[in-house]
Design an enzyme around this catalytic site. Structure first.
Site, short mmCIF file in Angstrom:
data_model
loop_
_atom_site.label_atom_id
_atom_site.label_comp_id
_atom_site.label_asym_id
_atom_site.label_seq_id
_atom_site.Cartn_x
_atom_site.Cartn_y
_atom_site.Cartn_z
N LYS A 170 20.76 38.16 -25.48
CA LYS A 170 19.86 37.03 -25.36
C LYS A 170 18.63 37.42 -26.16
O LYS A 170 17.73 38.12 -25.69
CB LYS A 170 19.51 36.76 -23.89
CG LYS A 170 19.01 35.34 -23.60
CD LYS A 170 17.69 34.95 -24.27
CE LYS A 170 16.51 35.66 -23.64
NZ LYS A 170 15.21 35.19 -24.24
N SER A 216 8.77 42.04 -18.56
CA SER A 216 7.73 42.20 -17.55
C SER A 216 8.30 42.76 -16.25
O SER A 216 9.49 42.63 -15.96
CB SER A 216 7.06 40.85 -17.27
OG SER A 216 7.92 40.00 -16.54
N THR A 220 10.28 47.94 -17.93
CA THR A 220 9.28 46.91 -17.66
C THR A 220 7.88 47.34 -18.10
O THR A 220 7.73 48.12 -19.01
CB THR A 220 9.35 46.53 -16.17
OG1 THR A 220 9.26 47.71 -15.36
CG2 THR A 220 10.67 45.84 -15.85
N CYS A 230 4.92 48.67 -24.70
CA CYS A 230 4.81 49.27 -23.37
C CYS A 230 4.37 50.73 -23.43
O CYS A 230 4.19 51.36 -22.39
CB CYS A 230 6.12 49.13 -22.61
SG CYS A 230 7.50 49.97 -23.36
N GLU A 261 -1.53 45.39 -16.98
CA GLU A 261 -1.23 45.38 -18.41
C GLU A 261 -1.82 44.14 -19.07
O GLU A 261 -1.61 43.02 -18.62
CB GLU A 261 0.28 45.41 -18.61
CG GLU A 261 0.70 45.54 -20.07
CD GLU A 261 2.21 45.64 -20.21
OE1 GLU A 261 2.68 46.66 -20.75
OE2 GLU A 261 2.90 44.71 -19.79
#
Length: 500
Positions: free
Chosen positions: A174, A227, A249, A282, A383
């Site tokens: 995806k 996330s 994440t 990240c 974040e």
């Protein structure tokens, strides 16, 4: 205006959906195309294609799959310029960062070329008297990869797809619905390298269609990057459905800066980590915990070096800080800066209202610095995912480590010091899964796992390294015994035959 298609069973197929995502060039703000929100039936068709391709692909010898991965590597190098340009135009990474994104896809492919050796099992003769045991590693079937916007090359085609298919699985990706063009270029590259039809399939869709993937009985595992709230839900839902899951994440990476650290060099490392990729990674170093003794000098040097960063369009090779990837997130980053001001942090450098001549409609946020950030301020603990750096002041090493470990995320953590004792204590006691000593971005080379902890990861096996080979395979232990003439006559068999 380009209208993208799906990639299913080796073909680019036009979707029958009436819903499309607008694609933009973040450097200019202009619309560049549309990506389909594929229907549930189309997602199911992608899964069916992957399932149909699995028997033939999984029975292909590992050495043959390895040879195809070598060909993929060769084509990545050959098409480096166009892949880099695609990443720069759709994501907003400046040229060197976009090229690095593609190089990381190459690195993940290089890990996958080692499948004949890294997929090897184990064996013992006479594990018990007369009994031999062999462990094999076998592919599971269809995996699904759910991809974020920030690394259109590295994450789907460095972290997810190479080892997944090299070990004999098939995959449905995806792709990020706002940055899918790079994925489609890789689809063509994989096809050109000789990957059989159906082994790799790519769709763009909404969360509604993703639920189909999470619940589909033919999908054996999920690999996700995004996330924390979404990752936690995906982990819970997919694991409850009996699937293997890894979810990488969010983060709020901290650096502890000791008073003996060389200030100019340390600041250069912090700047690189905090503002690279516009802070949209990240592993961005978004918070510095600094000893009071040097805090004023450190912040002054931060401001000096950050103010010199050239903000500009991604494909201008002199740009050092590119735009935020899409407008909605640009607005969120600006709102986070405004929240930091309201919370009482000292705004040392303000990146709002950043305009680049000739690119006034681009999504630019300049380098931003907050000082005197305290524990009650969300700006220092949540974040931001943008070029925003926070400074927290502490008196001692112990206080600094405590402040860092209080954060719910634990992707990376860094210490800047010339003191071996503090460095060793930090490595032992930090919660971070990837630790740097005078290294601003402590991401190990891809032969080691990308090892986040706490709310930065949900699952048991990380991506990359040997973990990735274990994640994409399951072990099968075979115990065998061959009877001699005496044993053939034996009719009494122990309950614990061969196990003790």
């Amino acid at each position: 205006m380009e209208k993208l298609k799906m990639f299913i069973n080796g073909e680019f197929v036009e979707s029958k959906t009436d819903k499309y995502y607008d694609l933009h060039n973040p450097s200019t703000g202009e619309k560049t195309g549309e990506a389909p929100c594929c229907t549930v039936d189309e997602v199911n068709a992608a899964i069916a294609a992957a399932k149909a391709a699995f028997p033939g692909w999984s029975s292909t010898p590992a050495i043959k799959r390895s040879q195809i991965m070598f060909k993929i590597r060769e084509l990545i190098i050959e098409r480096m310029e166009e892949l880099t340009m695609c990443v720069a135009k759709e994501n907003g990474k400046v040229w060197s960062e976009a090229e690095g994104d593609v190089l990381k896809a190459k690195e993940g492919t290089e890990l996958a070329t080692q499948v004949p050796s890294l997929m090897m099992g184990e064996s013992t003769m006479d594990a018990s008297k007369g009994f031999d045991t062999v462990l094999y590693r076998e592919p599971l079937g269809v995996f699904a990869g759910i991809v974020p916007v920030n690394f259109p090359a590295m994450i789907p085609f460095g972290w997810m797809t190479p080892v997944c298919i090299a070990t004999g699985n098939t995959i449905v990706l995806k792709a990020a619905s706002l940055t899918p063009k790079t994925a489609m270029m890789f689809a063509q590259l994989y096809k050109d390298a000789g990957v059989p039809d159906g082994v790799v399939n790519i769709v763009t869709c909404s969360r509604n269609e993703i639920d189909t993937i999470l619940e589909h009985p033919d999908v054996k595992g999920i690999t996700f990057v995004g996330s924390t709230p979404v990752g936690k839900k995906i982990y819970q839902k997919a694991a409850a459905a009996g699937k293997r899951v890894q979810c990488l994440t969010q983060a709020k990476n901290h650096a502890l800066v000791m008073s003996d650290a060389p200030i100019e060099r340390t600041v250069a490392g912090v700047i690189n980590s905090a503002y690279g990729c516009a802070g949209q990674r990240c592993m961005a170093l978004s918070c510095c915990v600094v000893e009071e003794a040097i805090a004023d000098k450190f912040v002054a040097e931060l401001k000096k070096q950050a103010a010199q960063i050239k903000v500009g369009p991604a494909y201008d090779k002199t740009s050092k800080l590119g735009p935020i990837t899409y407008k909605k997130h640009y607005d969120e980053v600006v709102a986070d800066i405004e929240k930091g001001v309201k919370e009482g942090a000292t705004l040392v450098l303000d990146g709002r209202n950043c305009k680049v001549e000739g690119y006034e409609d681009g999504y630019y946020v300049g380098p931003t610095i907050f000082d005197h950030v305290t524990a009650d301020m969300t700006i220092g603990d949540e974040e931001v995912f943008g070029p925003v750096l926070c400074v927290k002041r502490v008196k001692t090493f112990e206080e600094g480590l405590k402040v860092m470990n209080a954060n719910p995320y634990a992707n990376g953590s860094v210490i800047f010091t010339q003191n071996g004792y503090f460095a060793r204590e930090f490595v032992r006691h930090t919660d971070g899964g990837m630790v740097g000593v005078n290294v601003g971005i402590p991401v190990p080379i891809g032969f080691f796992p990308f090892a986040g902890h706490k709310d930065s990861f949900f699952g048991d096996l990380h991506c990359l390294g040997k973990d990735s080979y274990r994640f994409f395979t399951e072990s099968k232990c075979v115990t065998q015994r061959w009877f001699d003439e005496v044993e053939m006559q034996n009719t009494e068999v122990s309950t614990w035959d061969g196990t003790i």
